[in-house]
Design a protein around this motif. Structure first.
Motif, PDB file in Angstrom:
ATOM      1  N   PRO A 194       0.807  -1.233   0.000  1.00  0.00           N
ATOM      2  CA  PRO A 194       0.000   0.000   0.000  1.00  0.00           C
ATOM      3  C   PRO A 194       0.836   1.277   0.000  1.00  0.00           C
ATOM      4  O   PRO A 194       0.440   2.289  -0.602  1.00  0.00           O
ATOM      5  CB  PRO A 194      -0.831  -0.133   1.286  1.00  0.00           C
ATOM      6  N   LYS A 195       1.986   1.229   0.647  1.00  0.00           N
ATOM      7  CA  LYS A 195       2.860   2.411   0.671  1.00  0.00           C
ATOM      8  C   LYS A 195       3.640   2.550  -0.636  1.00  0.00           C
ATOM      9  O   LYS A 195       3.854   3.657  -1.128  1.00  0.00           O
ATOM     10  CB  LYS A 195       3.817   2.322   1.865  1.00  0.00           C
TER      11      LYS A 195
ATOM     12  N   SER B  71       1.137   3.931  -3.260  1.00  0.00           N
ATOM     13  CA  SER B  71       0.290   5.044  -2.828  1.00  0.00           C
ATOM     14  C   SER B  71       0.321   6.234  -3.780  1.00  0.00           C
ATOM     15  O   SER B  71      -0.583   7.075  -3.753  1.00  0.00           O
ATOM     16  CB  SER B  71       0.724   5.512  -1.434  1.00  0.00           C
TER      17      SER B  71
ATOM     18  N   VAL C 262       2.558   8.510  -3.495  1.00  0.00           N
ATOM     19  CA  VAL C 262       3.075   9.596  -2.657  1.00  0.00           C
ATOM     20  C   VAL C 262       4.580   9.412  -2.489  1.00  0.00           C
ATOM     21  O   VAL C 262       5.047   8.309  -2.183  1.00  0.00           O
ATOM     22  CB  VAL C 262       2.398   9.601  -1.272  1.00  0.00           C
TER      23      VAL C 262
ATOM     24  N   ASP D 276       7.860  10.475  -0.329  1.00  0.00           N
ATOM     25  CA  ASP D 276       8.313  11.046   0.942  1.00  0.00           C
ATOM     26  C   ASP D 276       9.800  10.760   1.061  1.00  0.00           C
ATOM     27  O   ASP D 276      10.212   9.639   1.356  1.00  0.00           O
ATOM     28  CB  ASP D 276       7.541  10.412   2.104  1.00  0.00           C
TER      29      ASP D 276
ATOM     30  N   TRP E 262       9.780   3.770   7.888  1.00  0.00           N
ATOM     31  CA  TRP E 262       8.860   3.518   6.779  1.00  0.00           C
ATOM     32  C   TRP E 262       7.405   3.495   7.229  1.00  0.00           C
ATOM     33  O   TRP E 262       6.510   3.911   6.487  1.00  0.00           O
ATOM     34  CB  TRP E 262       9.221   2.195   6.099  1.00  0.00           C
ATOM     35  N   TYR E 263       7.155   3.022   8.432  1.00  0.00           N
ATOM     36  CA  TYR E 263       5.769   2.876   8.890  1.00  0.00           C
ATOM     37  C   TYR E 263       5.146   4.224   9.262  1.00  0.00           C
ATOM     38  O   TYR E 263       3.941   4.313   9.476  1.00  0.00           O
ATOM     39  CB  TYR E 263       5.669   1.897  10.064  1.00  0.00           C
ATOM     40  N   GLU E 264       5.953   5.270   9.329  1.00  0.00           N
ATOM     41  CA  GLU E 264       5.421   6.619   9.561  1.00  0.00           C
ATOM     42  C   GLU E 264       5.102   7.344   8.257  1.00  0.00           C
ATOM     43  O   GLU E 264       4.554   8.437   8.269  1.00  0.00           O
ATOM     44  CB  GLU E 264       6.430   7.453  10.361  1.00  0.00           C
ATOM     45  N   LYS E 265       5.450   6.737   7.131  1.00  0.00           N
ATOM     46  CA  LYS E 265       5.292   7.375   5.830  1.00  0.00           C
ATOM     47  C   LYS E 265       4.048   6.873   5.107  1.00  0.00           C
ATOM     48  O   LYS E 265       3.632   5.724   5.282  1.00  0.00           O
ATOM     49  CB  LYS E 265       6.517   7.107   4.952  1.00  0.00           C
ATOM     50  N   GLU E 266       3.535   7.734   4.240  1.00  0.00           N
ATOM     51  CA  GLU E 266       2.431   7.333   3.377  1.00  0.00           C
ATOM     52  C   GLU E 266       2.937   6.652   2.120  1.00  0.00           C
ATOM     53  O   GLU E 266       2.271   5.782   1.554  1.00  0.00           O
ATOM     54  CB  GLU E 266       1.586   8.551   3.003  1.00  0.00           C
ATOM     55  N   GLY E 267       4.131   7.035   1.685  1.00  0.00           N
ATOM     56  CA  GLY E 267       4.716   6.447   0.489  1.00  0.00           C
ATOM     57  C   GLY E 267       6.173   6.103   0.706  1.00  0.00           C
ATOM     58  O   GLY E 267       6.892   6.810   1.435  1.00  0.00           O
TER      59      GLY E 267
END
Length: 565
Positions: A160-161, A164, A166, A168, A174-179
């Motif tokens: 999903p990232k 996405s 997006v 970043d 990585w788990y704090e990012k949207e992409g």
């Protein structure tokens, strides 16, 4: 006392064209439009028009900046803490954000749109016009999807990232990012392309098995795009080569011990950082079964090799455009340089080569859009090695010849063609050099008879129209039949198959005059091999006009009356 007056004006600048700039890179490329439409990408024209506008305007300047201000390695922060951070110029992030936001890495995996691979291939091709270097992390992020998908639990968290849309570029978990973006680290000093010689070791943290966490210890001679959020890595589990997804940050928020030793000082590919790294008990998830690492990562490698085709085809196309545009803005011996017969022959020859490269690259794009058809899937398996071998090798001489057309102006560092020339060798070396592609093709043809049948079926569709083509295909089949000498003749076979495939693609799908020119100039044993040796019966002027960028030609000569001081 009166001071003397000095006049510094010595001459007017004339007979120098303005640069090919501030134009729509898609709208101006009628050859690209032709092959997008021919192979099923019509639904993406609006997307590509918008994409091409940015490539020919703001992102063109971003490409210059990203190459002028190379990435810088900061091993420690100012307090002495190890950070292993690579600092990029903002233009690099601008290039990445645009491509990812438009679907460069995700479109074929997220869209039901017809021709999604063709459309995405056109985006990759156009992005190279702005900056080839940043295409490397984009390619790896795109190509990692099938390999990561082997492990559903890992894929459920990461895809999903990745998909996405997006970008970043921040240095955080990585788990704090949207992409996120994905890199790879396979090559080691002692093995090079022979990854089975790798010595990096992996042991389970707790339990062994697919999707489980392991610790990796070892050294990688090349890790491209080291600020990616995770890397596909090959390591040994009890002498069984296995594939892992290794993140830059652990899940507890601490830095995963992936230590960058240095950045490589490369010939080209300047905007992209390539590094040498060490894993010191770095955590990574096993993708698939232990010992199946090559089977897993080859799904990524197959697509990165395809992108090497696209990238080199784009280098050649841009070199051709720059050469034609520049010579159209210069006069020599009483008329525009590109209309002089000898120069026209060279330019037409360059245009033929670049269109043939684009044609077979997009033929693979169409096959990727139709993998449910066994014939298309088999063609991808065999023809990608052929295309990767041939196009990437041709790009080096091709970009040089285009630079020579422009002359001394093309040789200086702030001209596009010098960048293209320095960039050209990387695709031939990366993801398996020429000999590796040859050996890979021989293995496929020997072990997968259906794949050989699919390749010969594709080539046979063009038979009966040109005797030169029929003879060339027969010669290739004869080389294949000599099984005792197949390996020593592998490069001869590759060249014959590449030329036959390019000719066949142009014959079946291309414009008749382009196919005729290619067959006449590439398959005739009496023909010469330097650019600019097209037979006199070929309409070189028509080929040059077809390849001329359809930009605002009134700007070609805008520098003629400028003063220089």
């Amino acid at each position: 006392m009166a001071q003397p007056v000095f006049h510094y004006d010595t001459h007017s600048v004339f007979n120098q064209p303005a640069p090919l700039a501030n134009y729509n890179a898609f709208d101006a490329d009628s050859i690209l439009q032709y092959w997008v439409n021919q192979f099923g990408g019509k639904e993406g024209v609006d997307r590509l028009t918008g994409f091409g506008h940015h490539i020919g305007h703001t992102l063109q300047e971003a490409g210059f900046l990203a190459n002028r201000h190379a990435p810088e390695f900061e091993p420690h922060n100012r307090f002495g803490q190890r950070v292993d951070e690579v600092i990029y110029h903002p233009a690099y992030h601008q290039l990445m954000a645009h491509a990812i936001g438009q679907g460069h890495c995700s479109l074929p995996w997220t869209s039901e749109q017809a021709g999604a691979h063709v459309i995405r291939g056109a985006m990759a091709y156009l992005h190279t016009h702005a900056d080839p270097g940043s295409g490397c992390p984009l390619t790896m992020t795109f190509a990692a999807v099938p390999a990561i998908s082997v492990q559903p639990d890992v894929a459920g968290r990461w895809l999903p990232k990745i998909l996405s849309g997006v970008y970043d570029g921040s240095n955080r978990p990585w788990y704090e990012k949207e992409g996120v973006t994905i890199g790879m680290a396979m090559t080691e000093k002692q093995g090079g392309s022979d990854v089975r010689a790798n010595t990096t070791r992996a042991v389970p943290v707790d339990n062994a098995g697919p999707g489980q966490l392991y610790t990796l210890t070892g050294h990688k001679w090349f890790c491209s795009a080291p600020m990616s959020d995770a890397f596909l890595v090959l390591a040994q589990c009890d002498d069984r080569l296995s594939c892992f997804l290794v993140p830059r940050w652990r899940e507890d928020g601490t830095k995963n011990p992936i230590l960058i030793q240095r950045l490589k000082d490369k010939l080209g590919n300047k905007s992209n950082a390539s590094s040498e790294i060490e894993f010191r008990n770095a955590h990574g998830w096993l993708l698939g079964e232990e010992g199946k690492g090559i089977n897993t990562i080859i799904q990524m490698v197959a697509l990165t090799r395809y992108d090497c085709m696209l990238g080199s085809a784009a280098l050649m196309a841009q070199a051709t455009k720059e050469a034609i545009w520049h010579t159209a803005g210069r006069a020599a011996f009483g008329k525009p340089l590109h209309e002089q017969p000898l120069m026209m022959n060279v330019l037409a020859d360059l245009a033929l080569e670049s269109e043939a490269a684009l044609a077979i690259s997009f033929r693979i794009s169409r096959a990727l859009d139709n993998l449910s058809e066994p014939q298309e899937a088999s063609l991808v398996r065999s023809a990608t090695a052929i295309g990767k071998y041939w196009i990437c090798k041709q790009a080096v001489q091709h970009t040089y010849e285009a630079m020579e057309c422009i002359g001394g102006v093309g040789y200086v560092q702030d001209n596009v063609t010098s960048r293209l020339y320095r960039e050209a060798p990387v695709n031939a070396i990366w993801e398996g050099s020429g000999n590796v592609q040859c050996l890979d093709l021989l293995r496929v043809l020997k072990r997968e008879p259906d794949t050989l049948a699919a390749l010969l079926s594709e080539l046979s569709q063009a038979k009966g129209r040109y005797s030169l083509y029929d003879q060339a295909l027969e010669s290739a089949v004869t080389i294949m039949a000599d099984t005792a000498n197949l390996e020593v003749n592998a490069r001869r076979l590759m060249e014959m198959l590449a030329l036959c495939w390019q000719a066949a693609t142009l014959i079946i799908y291309g414009e008749a005059e382009i196919a005729h020119a290619f067959v006449s100039s590439r398959l005739d044993p009496q023909q010469f091999h330097q650019y600019g040796t097209l037979p006199s019966h070929i309409d070189a002027g028509a080929i040059v006009r077809r390849a001329m960028p359809a930009a605002d030609r009134s700007k070609i000569n805008t520098s003629h009356n400028q003063e220089t001081k």
